[in-house]
Design a protein around this motif. Sequence first.
Motif, PDB file in Angstrom:
ATOM      1  N   PHE A 486       0.832  -1.216   0.000  1.00  0.00           N
ATOM      2  CA  PHE A 486       0.000   0.000   0.000  1.00  0.00           C
ATOM      3  C   PHE A 486       0.863   1.261   0.000  1.00  0.00           C
ATOM      4  CE2 PHE A 486      -2.270   3.385   2.306  1.00  0.00           C
ATOM      5  CZ  PHE A 486      -3.376   3.537   1.456  1.00  0.00           C
ATOM      6  N   LYS A 487       2.040   1.191   0.609  1.00  0.00           N
ATOM      7  CA  LYS A 487       2.908   2.374   0.675  1.00  0.00           C
ATOM      8  C   LYS A 487       3.307   2.831  -0.723  1.00  0.00           C
ATOM      9  CE  LYS A 487       7.103   4.021   3.013  1.00  0.00           C
ATOM     10  NZ  LYS A 487       7.715   4.598   1.808  1.00  0.00           N
ATOM     11  N   GLN A 488       3.441   1.877  -1.655  1.00  0.00           N
ATOM     12  CA  GLN A 488       3.801   2.240  -3.028  1.00  0.00           C
ATOM     13  C   GLN A 488       2.727   3.118  -3.668  1.00  0.00           C
ATOM     14  OE1 GLN A 488       4.562  -1.348  -5.223  1.00  0.00           O
ATOM     15  NE2 GLN A 488       6.331  -1.934  -3.954  1.00  0.00           N
ATOM     16  N   VAL A 489       1.445   2.854  -3.313  1.00  0.00           N
ATOM     17  CA  VAL A 489       0.354   3.660  -3.882  1.00  0.00           C
ATOM     18  C   VAL A 489       0.485   5.100  -3.421  1.00  0.00           C
ATOM     19  CG1 VAL A 489      -2.145   3.986  -3.957  1.00  0.00           C
ATOM     20  CG2 VAL A 489      -1.179   1.682  -3.991  1.00  0.00           C
ATOM     21  N   ASN A 490       0.712   5.295  -2.127  1.00  0.00           N
ATOM     22  CA  ASN A 490       0.865   6.649  -1.607  1.00  0.00           C
ATOM     23  C   ASN A 490       2.074   7.350  -2.216  1.00  0.00           C
ATOM     24  OD1 ASN A 490      -1.381   6.720   0.047  1.00  0.00           O
ATOM     25  ND2 ASN A 490      -0.288   5.817   1.794  1.00  0.00           N
ATOM     26  N   ASP A 491       3.179   6.587  -2.324  1.00  0.00           N
ATOM     27  CA  ASP A 491       4.387   7.194  -2.836  1.00  0.00           C
ATOM     28  C   ASP A 491       4.269   7.527  -4.313  1.00  0.00           C
ATOM     29  OD1 ASP A 491       5.440   6.950  -0.333  1.00  0.00           O
ATOM     30  OD2 ASP A 491       6.564   5.092  -0.760  1.00  0.00           O
ATOM     31  N   THR A 492       3.581   6.687  -5.063  1.00  0.00           N
ATOM     32  CA  THR A 492       3.484   6.859  -6.521  1.00  0.00           C
ATOM     33  C   THR A 492       2.375   7.829  -6.911  1.00  0.00           C
ATOM     34  OG1 THR A 492       4.279   4.587  -6.822  1.00  0.00           O
ATOM     35  CG2 THR A 492       3.217   5.663  -8.732  1.00  0.00           C
ATOM     36  N   GLY A 498      -4.436   7.011  -2.440  1.00  0.00           N
ATOM     37  CA  GLY A 498      -4.371   6.019  -1.370  1.00  0.00           C
ATOM     38  C   GLY A 498      -5.684   5.948  -0.585  1.00  0.00           C
ATOM     39  N   ASP A 499      -6.294   7.120  -0.360  1.00  0.00           N
ATOM     40  CA  ASP A 499      -7.589   7.131   0.344  1.00  0.00           C
ATOM     41  C   ASP A 499      -8.677   6.436  -0.478  1.00  0.00           C
ATOM     42  OD1 ASP A 499      -6.430   8.462   2.416  1.00  0.00           O
ATOM     43  OD2 ASP A 499      -7.193  10.454   1.863  1.00  0.00           O
ATOM     44  N   GLU A 500      -8.663   6.625  -1.789  1.00  0.00           N
ATOM     45  CA  GLU A 500      -9.656   5.962  -2.649  1.00  0.00           C
ATOM     46  C   GLU A 500      -9.477   4.452  -2.600  1.00  0.00           C
ATOM     47  OE1 GLU A 500     -12.255   7.072  -4.353  1.00  0.00           O
ATOM     48  OE2 GLU A 500     -11.895   9.018  -3.423  1.00  0.00           O
ATOM     49  N   VAL A 501      -8.218   4.017  -2.574  1.00  0.00           N
ATOM     50  CA  VAL A 501      -7.952   2.571  -2.482  1.00  0.00           C
ATOM     51  C   VAL A 501      -8.499   2.029  -1.165  1.00  0.00           C
ATOM     52  CG1 VAL A 501      -6.135   0.820  -2.296  1.00  0.00           C
ATOM     53  CG2 VAL A 501      -5.957   2.633  -4.022  1.00  0.00           C
ATOM     54  N   LEU A 502      -8.249   2.754  -0.072  1.00  0.00           N
ATOM     55  CA  LEU A 502      -8.753   2.314   1.234  1.00  0.00           C
ATOM     56  C   LEU A 502     -10.281   2.194   1.226  1.00  0.00           C
ATOM     57  CD1 LEU A 502      -6.507   4.401   3.660  1.00  0.00           C
ATOM     58  CD2 LEU A 502      -6.526   1.909   3.428  1.00  0.00           C
ATOM     59  N   VAL A 559      -6.858   8.657 -13.029  1.00  0.00           N
ATOM     60  CA  VAL A 559      -5.737   8.649 -13.979  1.00  0.00           C
ATOM     61  C   VAL A 559      -5.309   7.239 -14.352  1.00  0.00           C
ATOM     62  CG1 VAL A 559      -4.874  10.887 -13.237  1.00  0.00           C
ATOM     63  CG2 VAL A 559      -4.092   8.828 -12.053  1.00  0.00           C
ATOM     64  N   VAL A 560      -5.642   6.281 -13.501  1.00  0.00           N
ATOM     65  CA  VAL A 560      -5.198   4.918 -13.736  1.00  0.00           C
ATOM     66  C   VAL A 560      -6.135   3.941 -13.042  1.00  0.00           C
ATOM     67  CG1 VAL A 560      -3.702   4.849 -11.721  1.00  0.00           C
ATOM     68  CG2 VAL A 560      -3.171   3.375 -13.689  1.00  0.00           C
ATOM     69  N   ASN A 561      -6.219   2.725 -13.545  1.00  0.00           N
ATOM     70  CA  ASN A 561      -6.964   1.660 -12.894  1.00  0.00           C
ATOM     71  C   ASN A 561      -5.975   0.801 -12.118  1.00  0.00           C
ATOM     72  OD1 ASN A 561      -9.422   2.479 -13.930  1.00  0.00           O
ATOM     73  ND2 ASN A 561      -9.163   1.261 -15.809  1.00  0.00           N
ATOM     74  N   LEU A 562      -6.281   0.596 -10.853  1.00  0.00           N
ATOM     75  CA  LEU A 562      -5.395  -0.176 -10.001  1.00  0.00           C
ATOM     76  C   LEU A 562      -6.051  -1.475  -9.580  1.00  0.00           C
ATOM     77  CD1 LEU A 562      -4.058   2.644  -7.617  1.00  0.00           C
ATOM     78  CD2 LEU A 562      -2.938   1.703  -9.639  1.00  0.00           C
ATOM     79  N   LYS A 563      -5.202  -2.462  -9.288  1.00  0.00           N
ATOM     80  CA  LYS A 563      -5.661  -3.711  -8.701  1.00  0.00           C
ATOM     81  C   LYS A 563      -4.768  -3.986  -7.507  1.00  0.00           C
ATOM     82  CE  LYS A 563      -7.343  -7.064 -11.000  1.00  0.00           C
ATOM     83  NZ  LYS A 563      -7.526  -8.265 -11.828  1.00  0.00           N
ATOM     84  N   LYS A 564      -5.405  -4.336  -6.402  1.00  0.00           N
ATOM     85  CA  LYS A 564      -4.635  -4.553  -5.188  1.00  0.00           C
ATOM     86  C   LYS A 564      -5.001  -5.910  -4.610  1.00  0.00           C
ATOM     87  CE  LYS A 564      -2.189  -2.150  -3.651  1.00  0.00           C
ATOM     88  NZ  LYS A 564      -0.744  -2.058  -3.962  1.00  0.00           N
TER      89      LYS A 564
END
Length: 615
Positions: A486-492, A498-502, A559-564
């Motif tokens: 998860f830290k990579q999401v915040n950093d990138t 990161g809040d949207e992912v949470l 801006v991008v679609n993520l998968k976690k």
Amino acid sequence: MEKRLRLRFFALFTFLFLFFTIVMSLTFRELAISESKKKALDISELVRDTLTSYMVMGVIDRRDEFLSRIRELPGVESVKVIRGESVIKQFGPGRLEERAEDYMEREVLEKGIILDRLKEGIQKVEYKVVIPYKAIPTKGIDCLSCHSAKQGEVLGAISLTMDLTHVRNSVMNIILTVFLIAGLVSILSLYIIKKFLKPYVELIQETSDCMEKALKGDFNCKVETNLQDEGKILAEKLNKTFNYLNLSLQKIEERVTAMIGYGVLKTGDTISDTSKIVDELLRIYKFKRIIEKDKSKQDVYKRLIDVFSEYMSLDKFSFYEVDNQKGKIKVVWTEGSEGWCKEVIYENANECRAKRTGSDVDSRDFPCICPNFIDNETCYTGKLRYYCIPVYVGGQVRNVFQVVYEQEMEEFIQLLIPYLKGYLNESAPVLEARMYMEMLREQSIVDPLTGFYNRRFLEEIANNLTAQIKRRNSALGILAIDIDFFKQVNDTYGHDVGDEVLKEVAKAIKESIRESDIPIRFGGEEFLVLLVDVQPGYSVQVAEKIRKAIENKVINVGVVNLKKTVSIGVSEYPLDSEKLWQCIKFADVALYRAKEEGRNRVVRFSPDMWKSAEY
């Protein structure tokens, strides 16, 4: 009243008139008879004294002429001289008319007393008097000088009969005249009294009417009179009193209505209505005092429901609570049915017309004005009607009250609606206070980003939760969940992404568990899920369900679609430990084992993962 008073005066005057007439009649009669008797006695004594003088003068032979003149006197019917025994013995029996003819004459001769008799017939009134003539010296004349008799012996008697018919007729004429005069006087008196008493009678009648209205609570009455004396003063004082009472009671009603926000059912009886207002004010006051001390809004809801069902005797109603943040409605209470509205309003609060418009909804305004009533068929036929009241709390519609009723109850319900609104309005400030208290508490125990409970909430419920699990002899599944990398999401991408992912991960967790399960944001990107009342092994299945749901979820952050992916550690209370916090630690230990084994996996805690004896 005037008629009764007139009858009473008439009866009084009639009685007085008859009494006066009878007394006058008897008085005149007695006076007439008394005078006639006196006249008869005077004539009899005159005859006796005259005949005695004739005997002394030696002209007794002139007695017939004298008696004839006596008979010519008005009213004298007959007069005669009767000889006693001593005279008969001395002078002989005399003529036939000089003998005693009836019992009165014989008794007078025998006893020497005066006897009289009044004989009244329809045609004639006759008075007869017989007086004795005794051998006693009278006015210097010694009877014994001529008669051979003893001292005091009865020598004879004078019998006089008088016709009193003319006297009676005169008396009757007088009585009739008096009767007519008295009658005219009575009629004239009654007329004068009526004229004099009429304004007083009207005053009394109007006063009586106003007092009758006052007894029924209506003080809007005025006594009218044309009198200029004490009667006018009385009327003015009565009018001032009625006006003062009427204005005072109206002010009381207006002030109480302004205080409680609604009026009460009016009956026209001001005293009764005022009493009801005071009673209602006391009831409202007590109600407010009670709910102000209630701990939660649920307690206030219960008070309201008791008022509706017990005090107001409503048997068909619903009470709803609106969640404006989620746009949903939930049922607080329903009476008479499982629900009076369709379930669509529960998921979309704007489907409720009262909530959407913020105004009352009355099914009488338009047939079945709200399409989401549970039974529009009965509504169209008129068998059932409804009235919905929105309740504003904190400037928003927070509650909706709905009363359902049969057509024949319409009048009663319409009269009851102000009372319903009154109690709802009085409870609104208290509900607002309790709502803010719950919001503050919720803010202290709920994570604002994900909507999950926070660690403070877990600390508050831990003891009660474990006690319930033991009491039900069940198990509590504990899932420790951490987002991989998860830290990579915040950093990138930054903290906003990161809040949207949470939020998306939390949403996937929420959709994978039951309503009774408890999701908690334990810190940062780590979550804790408590699975209530689970069977052994079920926790791992739920954990795997969550892992797959997140693995397959595409998170669109603009801006991008993520998968976690997530790593999940699983433990169960009290299977793994008798202490809840130790079981949470075990789940965390299993989580780190999942991280060590490559992430994106579920690991069930086992005793070999923990070497320490105590946590």
